[in-house]
Design an enzyme around this catalytic site. Sequence first.
Site, PDB file in Angstrom:
ATOM      1  N   ASP A   1       2.283   4.202  -3.185  1.00 25.67           N
ATOM      2  CA  ASP A   1       3.639   4.424  -2.716  1.00 25.67           C
ATOM      3  C   ASP A   1       4.357   5.265  -3.768  1.00 25.67           C
ATOM      4  OD1 ASP A   1       5.970   4.080  -1.141  1.00 25.67           O
ATOM      5  OD2 ASP A   1       6.634   2.465  -2.468  1.00 25.67           O
ATOM      6  N   LYS A   2       5.377   5.984  -3.372  1.00 22.45           N
ATOM      7  CA  LYS A   2       6.101   6.835  -4.323  1.00 22.45           C
ATOM      8  C   LYS A   2       7.226   6.081  -5.010  1.00 22.45           C
ATOM      9  CE  LYS A   2       9.320   9.585  -2.903  1.00 22.45           C
ATOM     10  NZ  LYS A   2      10.495   9.104  -3.701  1.00 22.45           N
TER      11      LYS A   2
END
Length: 913
Positions: free
Chosen positions: A341-342
């Site tokens: 995930d960012k």
Amino acid sequence: MTDPPAGHCDPVPTPPPWHTLSDVEVARVLRTDPAGGITDTEATRRLAEVGPNRLAPPKRRGPLMRLLLQFHNILLYVILASAVISAILGHWVDAGVLLVAVLVNAGIGFIQEGKAEAAIDAIRAMLSPHATVVRDGARREIDAAALVPGDVVALASGDRVPADLRLLTVKELRVEEAALTGESLPVEKSATPVAADAPLGDRFGMAYSGTLVVYGQATGVVVATGGATELGKIDGMLGDIENLATPLLRQIDRFGRGLAIAILLLSALTFVAGIAWRGHAPAAMFMMVVALAASAIPEGLPAIMTVTLALGVQRMARRNAIVRRLPAVETLGSVTVICSDKTGTLTRNEMTVQRMVCAGRVYDVGGVGYAPDGEFRVDGRAVDPGDAPALAMALRAGVLCNDARMRHEDGLWHVEGDPTEGALLVAGSKAGLSQQSAGESWPRLDSIPFESEHRFMATYHRDAGGAPWILAKGAPERILDMCALQWDGDGEHALDVDYWRRMATDTAAQGLRLLALACKRAAPADARLDFADMESGYTLLALVGIIDPPREEAIRAVDECHRAGIRVKMITGDHAETARAIGAQLAIGVGKPALTGSEVALMDDAALRRVAMEVDVFARASPEHKLRLVAALQQAGQVVSMTGDGVNDAPALKRADVGVAMGLKGTEAAKEAADVVLADDNFAAIARAVREGRAVYDNLKKFILFMLPTNGGEALIVIAAILFDLPLPLTPAQVLWINMVTSSALGLALAFEPAEPGLMARRPRPVGEPLLSGFFVWRVLMVSVLMMAGALGLFLWELADGTSLETARTMAVNAVVAAEMFYLLNSRHIFHTVISREGLFGNPYVLASIAACVPLQLAYTHLPVMQTVFGSTDLSALEWAKAIGAGLLVFCGSELEKTVIRRLPVGRRLATR
């Protein structure tokens, strides 16, 4: 208000795309009054039909079944078989110890499975307990579980949304949806319908259950409750996902099954050959075959594997990676793809000013996150903001025209309020301009709060000399319309609109969110600041580029993963432009397109498998998209690690071969679904954990290469004695002594082996690679034959020389143990020689284990009680020397084989894998 007609108000089986309907259409479909809601009578009737607004409890196995299934494990079968054999031989203490090991392993698994189920409970905890509802035209607070489709709900700042709502009226509503969508900023809401194919994060007319209202007010009509909500769908996905066996457990399972079949076949053939060929009595042959099976079964493998993994857990914990499930230690070492995930993982989830564009000069702002550390640079050269009037004034405007607050707590900086405003405060602090000092010298007299229809905020101040100032910040296009001048190095000049539009385009192309700052040296026309004061006459100070930047350590960690042959993919709910910009800074997906969740949704599984291997950046991804991507990569033969922090990541975290959650900012749902939790939310810890996982696997291979020849040598000794009608060189009791007391105690030292140099320069091991490669089989056979030749040769030599059977057996046992001690040194390095200072003394635990085994063997040989139990006898100094010499045969043979292997091309290839 009258009740709607019965039978016409039920939610339709397949709900319409609520985000595409107007408020009037939603009210008509749900048979509700936007102003007065439904009646209590109708609410009761609907509640009976659709059920309470809570997530259904998952189907769970009962405690007894969960406990029994813990024993369905090939490793435990091996231990149980050893316990049965020990009991048959009358060694009740050994049998009891093994049974205790089985119970301990089963107990640990039972407890861990119970913890895994807590992931779903954590999602339930996100549901709001109360809701403000309009029924019978009156507003009241009710238990959120009593909400039904058609209820009109009021939302205010600080509320948790109690169900999925189609918004009817909105007043400056901003909702924090990061946990559900991955959006890094609170989402501005409106009551306007959007396109049917809009992703979850772009459905601005919807508010979803479990998300948090951070600003403003709204009313909305309930369109989904309980399991029908977006949160409920994630809960359902979690409940449907089966936990996959880790690569190591799959390897051990295949290895254990193959070994068990081989032992049974070997025992059966030997039993038949002994009776049919040598004419032994069945009863005598049975006990011989029991000795053979006892010698061949690797009793120490499960215990050593557990200890090795546990040591890996401790080392990872010191590196801020908390392992919740033991096999995940090794799984991290075998991953071929890391899906991350960012927001909050590769980035800090802390908005940061990275660029400030003034007239004729662009400033790069250093530092990341909310810590006020960083320099202002122009073309790589540090500058003092105090020497740049336009920059200094822009920073002051950003700090003063601001409603957020910074605070320092427990060694960390936090922002209260809008993250974008927080970024402006941090930028000011980097220039030495604190909010408190700026506010004291330029007190605020009035303000116009930000409203989406106006797209700006303004504040009125007087400076230290008493001069009036109006400061404004907002959308660049709106602020540009208000400005006629720009502030540059030598004062105010006419606005160069083309320059500012060009710089805005350039800054936005880098994935930065844009904000403009302006000022006006004037007082409001009246005593109070009004919109009439905002029409014209302003001086543009700067364009500000803000982003949630990648962690600096994450950039290095991604590079390390790439060098280790691991693909890193970013799967985020954020916008494609932002994802591409962050990906470029991290060297993820450079030169490749980014794929959106909408495009993923249109692909079938076969197409997705192909694309998942080619594309590295996925944006606007929903929980379903993340889950499908992880599954597609696994179906393509990859070992996948998934990292994340939101509830939207939980299904993918659970499905991945090893799920990694963030410990500081991660939701409880994400942490409970994961196998590993990063205590510092630092992606770099994953790279360190991969290194540790590879070292753990290396040590397990070293132990297996140490253990199997020990068992193989003993088995060959017994087989030779049976087939060639010789006296049994090792009794079953002596075999168990060697296996359980000396072999396991010695092998344990290999769990403490340090990581081999160049570990992270290797490619990930091939998926499906057997635990024993062809080379390893050769090594096992070679060492087994050497061990058999030394011990059996010594045994036959002594018998031929007139030595008693008991003494010859005692010498054979000590020859096997001596060979194990020497071979333990060989086993420290699979291909490299150990005839060096590091090889002989580099692992103090190896020397300590050998030192511990020496008195055990002395006791076995010379203590009367041990002689009674095992049939051993005293040995002379010469006889001890002969046993040690037989053991040296293995050491010399192994080192010679390594030398030959290293000189062959195939050996050089193996040594670098």
